[in-house]
Design an enzyme around this catalytic site. Sequence first.
Site, PDB file in Angstrom:
ATOM      1  N   LYS A   1      18.636  40.372  25.237  1.00 12.15           N
ATOM      2  CA  LYS A   1      18.481  40.454  23.784  1.00 12.15           C
ATOM      3  C   LYS A   1      17.901  39.187  23.164  1.00 12.15           C
ATOM      4  CE  LYS A   1      20.132  44.524  22.339  1.00 12.15           C
ATOM      5  NZ  LYS A   1      19.434  45.422  21.385  1.00 12.15           N
TER       6      LYS A   1
ATOM      7  N   SER B   1      20.568  44.481  32.501  1.00 13.90           N
ATOM      8  CA  SER B   1      20.279  44.002  31.151  1.00 13.90           C
ATOM      9  C   SER B   1      21.280  42.996  30.602  1.00 13.90           C
ATOM     10  CB  SER B   1      20.190  45.188  30.184  1.00 13.90           C
ATOM     11  OG  SER B   1      21.424  45.886  30.137  1.00 13.90           O
TER      12      SER B   1
END
Length: 505
Positions: free
Chosen positions: A50, A304
């Site tokens: 992110k 992720s």
Amino acid sequence: MTDYIRKILSSSVYEVAEQTPLEKMELLSARLGHTILVKREDLQPVFSFKIRGAHNRMAHLSREERSRGVICASAGNHAQGVALSATRLGIRAVIVMPTTTPAIKVNAVRRLGGEVVLFGDSFDAARAHADELAERHGHVFVHPFDDPDVIAGQGTIGLELMRQHPRPIGAIYVPVGGGGLAAGIASFVKFLRPEIRVIGVEPEEAASMKAAIAAGKPVPIDEVGLFADGVAVKQVGDETFRLCRDLLDGIVTVTADEICAAIKDIFDDHRAITEPAGALALAGLRREVEAGTAPEGALIAINSGANVNFDRLSYVAERAEIGERAEALLAVTIPERPGSYRAFIRLIGRRPVTEFNYRYAPGASAHIFVGIKLSRGDPEKREIIDMLEANGLAVTDMTDNEVAKLHVRHMVGGRVAGLVEERVFRFQFPERPGALLKFLEGLNDAWNISLFHYRNHGSDYGRVLVGVEVPERTRTDFFAHIDAIGFPYWDETDNPAYRQFLDLE
């Protein structure tokens, strides 16, 4: 697409982000017969991809916008990315987080320089409050996924993959929440090497992109499961939907148990702990390989993130073997007489028994709840069931029964006579200090609670199994009451796990 390629190539992400390694999973590759690689975005400074999109968006702010500060709503990874990027750029960052956010994530955002505002029990409530604060104070809202600069920042992962693995690639599996990561990676990969399949992966309990593609537009889904909280998005963005609809080659959905198995796979190969959303793509990859639908060539999964609460790992460990089909959970009816256990265990043979639950009840039959370790997955489970049935034993497969896995395995034997109007419900509510009390206070004393099981799994939501005596004449009022409580629930009165182990004979 050309605009996105330009944005990706000129991205500012490397002011704060790292080029993460692409690592082969040696053990899993050997077991599945494919070359499997994982992109280690869990090694970013905030332990998640992110940071890429957040920083790329904020690096494009004008001087006037920077002076107003930024704001976002997030329960974790996006919040940390915004906080770190803002600190590096000298920008004030206000982060609105639900009150249910685990302390580890709140503290991480504060440590990175973000001003945390705790508001509401859900992301939607936090987001609405962030919008209100942005309008009131003039802060610039940094969207977690539906923004071209954010999408381009995430797309730098696709750029790195093409550099790191110029040899043939069959497919890239990408976790999908709001769709920013999948849209960014697919934009670059399909521009440069359109023959590579890009597959989105979603949890079955939060498949918002799959629903959008089926509907032809972004639509809200009824309920969002929170186990993989990093992708728990009720509705995907307009721009991410447009790109994913046109560029993705498919969507795969997986169960929470399959995600747990993928977390274990990553640990076994790399000794790394991954959050549920981080292992989501590998779970989808495994499902396609095991179904025989994965293409030839190297298969890449995006890991992720790694922002997971330590106490959640007990739940992951408990469910991982079920997810990789290495454990069978069976309800077996055996004769209620001396020697029956010994005879049953003889039938099981040398297979390891992982658990064995029983409590005496009057009658000619006894119900046992047994876990058996498997070495060959579902085919071996089928052989065991067939063998037990051939020996005159009634068997019910509980391996995929949520009530059995979450509750009944810890409650076997709790039979009570006289409860002729008992109904059983499974509830889910936000997990935080005092949440269980608030849930109990929401139940009305007009109906007697006859059964109750709650267990803290270290996750962001609590799960309760409740038995209630509900006379037929009050049933309509009862359902209206529990609907008004506002928590998701499921009627499990006809669930075979309840019927065999907790209900009357």
